[in-house]
Each structure stands twice: as structure tokens, then as C-alpha cells.
Design a protein around this motif. Structure first.
Motif, short mmCIF file in Angstrom:
data_model
loop_
_atom_site.label_atom_id
_atom_site.label_comp_id
_atom_site.label_asym_id
_atom_site.label_seq_id
_atom_site.Cartn_x
_atom_site.Cartn_y
_atom_site.Cartn_z
N THR A 17 0.85 -1.20 0.00
CA THR A 17 0.00 0.00 0.00
C THR A 17 0.88 1.24 0.00
N PHE A 18 1.90 1.22 0.84
CA PHE A 18 2.80 2.36 0.96
C PHE A 18 3.48 2.63 -0.38
N LEU A 19 3.94 1.55 -1.02
CA LEU A 19 4.64 1.68 -2.29
C LEU A 19 3.72 2.27 -3.35
N ILE A 20 2.49 1.76 -3.39
CA ILE A 20 1.54 2.25 -4.40
C ILE A 20 1.23 3.72 -4.16
N ALA A 21 1.06 4.08 -2.89
CA ALA A 21 0.78 5.48 -2.56
C ALA A 21 1.94 6.36 -3.01
N LYS A 22 3.15 5.88 -2.78
CA LYS A 22 4.34 6.65 -3.12
C LYS A 22 4.44 6.84 -4.64
N GLY A 24 1.99 6.79 -6.65
CA GLY A 24 0.90 7.70 -7.01
C GLY A 24 1.31 9.15 -6.82
N VAL A 25 1.94 9.42 -5.69
CA VAL A 25 2.36 10.80 -5.40
C VAL A 25 3.39 11.25 -6.42
N ILE A 26 4.34 10.39 -6.75
CA ILE A 26 5.37 10.75 -7.73
C ILE A 26 4.74 11.00 -9.10
N ALA A 27 3.79 10.14 -9.47
CA ALA A 27 3.12 10.31 -10.77
C ALA A 27 2.37 11.64 -10.80
N LEU A 28 1.72 11.97 -9.69
CA LEU A 28 0.96 13.22 -9.62
C LEU A 28 1.89 14.42 -9.77
N LEU A 29 3.02 14.36 -9.05
CA LEU A 29 3.99 15.46 -9.12
C LEU A 29 4.54 15.61 -10.53
N LEU A 30 4.85 14.47 -11.15
CA LEU A 30 5.37 14.50 -12.52
C LEU A 30 4.35 15.10 -13.47
N TRP A 31 3.09 14.67 -13.28
CA TRP A 31 2.03 15.15 -14.15
C TRP A 31 1.87 16.66 -14.00
N LEU A 32 1.84 17.12 -12.74
CA LEU A 32 1.67 18.55 -12.48
C LEU A 32 2.85 19.34 -13.06
N THR A 33 4.03 18.71 -12.99
CA THR A 33 5.25 19.36 -13.44
C THR A 33 5.32 19.47 -14.96
N LEU A 34 4.86 18.43 -15.63
CA LEU A 34 5.05 18.37 -17.08
C LEU A 34 3.89 19.02 -17.84
N CYS A 35 2.72 19.10 -17.20
CA CYS A 35 1.59 19.75 -17.88
C CYS A 35 1.58 21.21 -17.48
N VAL A 36 2.23 22.06 -18.26
CA VAL A 36 2.27 23.48 -17.90
C VAL A 36 1.31 24.27 -18.78
N ASP A 37 0.71 25.26 -18.18
CA ASP A 37 -0.14 26.20 -18.92
C ASP A 37 0.67 27.46 -19.19
N GLU A 38 0.47 28.02 -20.37
CA GLU A 38 1.09 29.30 -20.67
C GLU A 38 0.52 30.36 -19.74
N PRO A 39 1.34 31.36 -19.41
CA PRO A 39 0.77 32.47 -18.63
C PRO A 39 -0.23 33.24 -19.49
N ARG A 40 -1.16 33.92 -18.84
CA ARG A 40 -2.11 34.76 -19.56
C ARG A 40 -1.76 36.21 -19.32
N LEU A 41 -1.73 36.97 -20.42
CA LEU A 41 -1.42 38.40 -20.31
C LEU A 41 -2.65 39.21 -20.66
#
Ligand code: NAG
Ligand code: NAG
Ligand code: NAG
Ligand code: NAG
Ligand code: NAG
Length: 202
Positions: A17-22, A24-41
Motif C-alpha cells: 500500500t505504501f509503495l503504491i501510494a508513493k 501515485g504521489v510521484i506520478a501526480l507530481l510528474l504530471w503537475l510538473t510536465l503539464c504546464v499552462d502558458e501564462p495569460r497576459l
């Protein structure tokens, strides 16, 4: 995680369970990191003193060529900071429905913006030429920006991405400010053309 103590047989399940959670957290961080939105001006504010009738009741003395503006930059990313290069702004004046003449340029200095932040940057320029001539019973300006940004994620800076865009803005001929009070998104591909009869130009 505070799993209640169980018999020794469930240790393996806990580890799993611990491993799967870990993962999951890494995948979430990677996803948040790699999916960037352009800034809006956005053009948050613009003020053309020579169009302020209270300031200059006589139109023939509209000689003040200053244009004041406030640029709004919004970083909607959840974990990525943004390093902006200098932002070049160019201001033009519509001389007909489909032609513009350059009024002048301004630069907003590059800066770093943390995730989920907005910034307001004020500036001004000394414009050239006639700032007040109307077209189609209104005074219309064109505002374009150009810059490049690097995104900072948890681990590194990305390479530079070039960004540009612009919008048409109707200026109130007796106040010198935007006709539509709402901020104007300097979007990617709006053409520098006043669509005749379109009431929503801003
Ligand atoms: C226009 O000029 C008047 C008189 O100087 C001033 O009170 C007003 O604030 C000006 N408008 C803007 C938008 O600054
Ligand atoms: C133009 O008007 C603005 C606002 O009244 C003022 O701050 C500025 O100094 C003026 N510029 C010139 C060149 O007179
Ligand atoms: C601009 O509009 C005029 C008519 O108003 C037209 O003759 C001309 O071809 C247009 N130019 C462009 C570049 O669309
Ligand atoms: C503003 O910059 C553009 C190029 O980005 C240039 O074509 C234009 O002549 C400049 N305007 C003035 C008034 O210097
Ligand atoms: C700008 O153009 C308009 C319309 O052609 C004219 O009425 C006005 O006097 C001009 N202003 C200046 C400062 O040249």
C-alpha cells in the motif's frame, strides 16, 4: 499513513500500500510538473491623457503624447513558477478598419513569478503621431506583446518558449480609458481588424 497495528501477516500488504501510494504521489507530481499552462497576459488598464476631455476641453490642445498602461500577467500553474524575459509591448492606432500605425513601444522588465500568482506591472510610453483620430466613430488601439518564458518545476527550468499575442482596444474618446472596463486578454491570434458593426470589440 497511520494504519492500525495488525497481525504480522499484513506487513507485506502495508508495504505494498505504501509503495503504491508513493508511486501515485510521484506520478501526480510528474504530471503537475510536465503539464504546464502558458501564462495569460491582459491589458488591465490604459489611459491616454490627450483623450481626457476634463483635462483638455479644447481638442486642438491635445498635445500630451503619454500613454499609461497596466499589464496583468497571470500564472495559473499549480506547481510551476515562470521566469519571464523582458515583455515587449507595441501600441498602434487604427487609421482605418484594417490598418494601424505604430504609436510606440514599451518594455516591462523580465521577472520571476511563483505558481498560482498574478502580477500587475505599470508602465508608460511617449507615443508619436496623432493619438486621437477616430475610425468608425470610435478610437481604437491595437496592443501586442512579445516575450519568452521558462517554466520552473520542482526539479529544473525548461527551455525558453516564445509567446506573443495582441488585442484591439476601444478607447473612450472623452475619458481616455478603455470603453469596456474588463481587462483585455492579449490573446494569440486576434487579427488587427475592426469588424464593422461588432459591438464587442475590446
Ligand atoms: C482626467 O482628468 C481629470 C482632471 O484632471 C482627472 O481628475 C481625472 O482623474 C482624469 N482621468 C483619468 C482616467 O485619470
Ligand atoms: C501627460 O499627462 C499626464 C497626466 O496628466 C502627466 O502625468 C504627464 O506628465 C503629461 N506628459 C506631458 C509630456 O506633458
Ligand atoms: C482594407 O479595407 C479596404 C476597404 O475598406 C479594402 O479596399 C482593402 O483591400 C482592405 N485591405 C486589407 C489588407 O484587407
Ligand atoms: C515599435 O516596434 C516595432 C517592432 O517591434 C517597430 O516596427 C515600430 O516601428 C516601433 N515603433 C516605434 C514608434 O518606434
Ligand atoms: C488628430 O486627427 C484628428 C482627426 O483627423 C484631428 O481632428 C486632430 O486635430 C488631430 N490631432 C492632432 C494632435 O494632430
Amino acid at each position: 499513513m497511520t494504519a492500525p497495528a495488525k497481525s504480522s501477516g499484513s506487513c507485506c500488504a502495508q508495504c505494498l500500500t505504501f509503495l503504491i501510494a508513493k508511486i501515485g504521489v510521484i506520478a501526480l507530481l510528474l504530471w503537475l510538473t510536465l503539464c504546464v499552462d502558458e501564462p495569460r497576459l491582459y491589458l488591465d488598464y490604459i489611459y491616454v491623457p490627450s483623450l481626457n476631455k476634463t483635462l483638455n476641453p479644447n481638442p486642438h490642445t491635445h498635445t500630451n503624447t503619454t500613454i499609461f498602461f497596466t499589464l496583468k500577467l497571470v500564472n495559473n500553474n499549480k506547481v510551476n513558477g515562470i521566469q519571464y524575459d523582458d515583455v515587449s509591448l507595441s501600441f498602434s492606432h487604427f487609421t482605418s478598419l484594417n490598418a494601424t500605425r505604430s504609436l510606440g513601444n514599451a518594455t516591462v522588465g523580465g521577472f520571476y513569478q511563483g505558481y498560482h500568482k498574478g502580477a500587475l506591472k505599470q508602465g508608460y510610453l511617449a507615443a508619436t503621431g496623432n493619438l486621437t483620430a477616430p475610425v468608425n466613430a470610435g478610437v481604437y488601439y491595437r496592443v501586442d506583446f512579445k516575450t519568452a518564458v521558462k517554466y520552473k518545476n520542482l526539479f529544473w527550468y525548461t527551455k525558453r518558449h516564445r509567446l506573443w499575442g495582441g488585442a484591439n482596444v476601444e478607447i473612450d474618446a472623452s475619458l481616455g480609458t478603455k470603453v469596456h472596463p474588463k481587462e483585455v486578454r492579449l490573446g494569440g491570434n486576434s487579427p488587427a481588424v475592426i469588424e464593422s458593426g461588432a459591438p464587442g470589440i475590446r
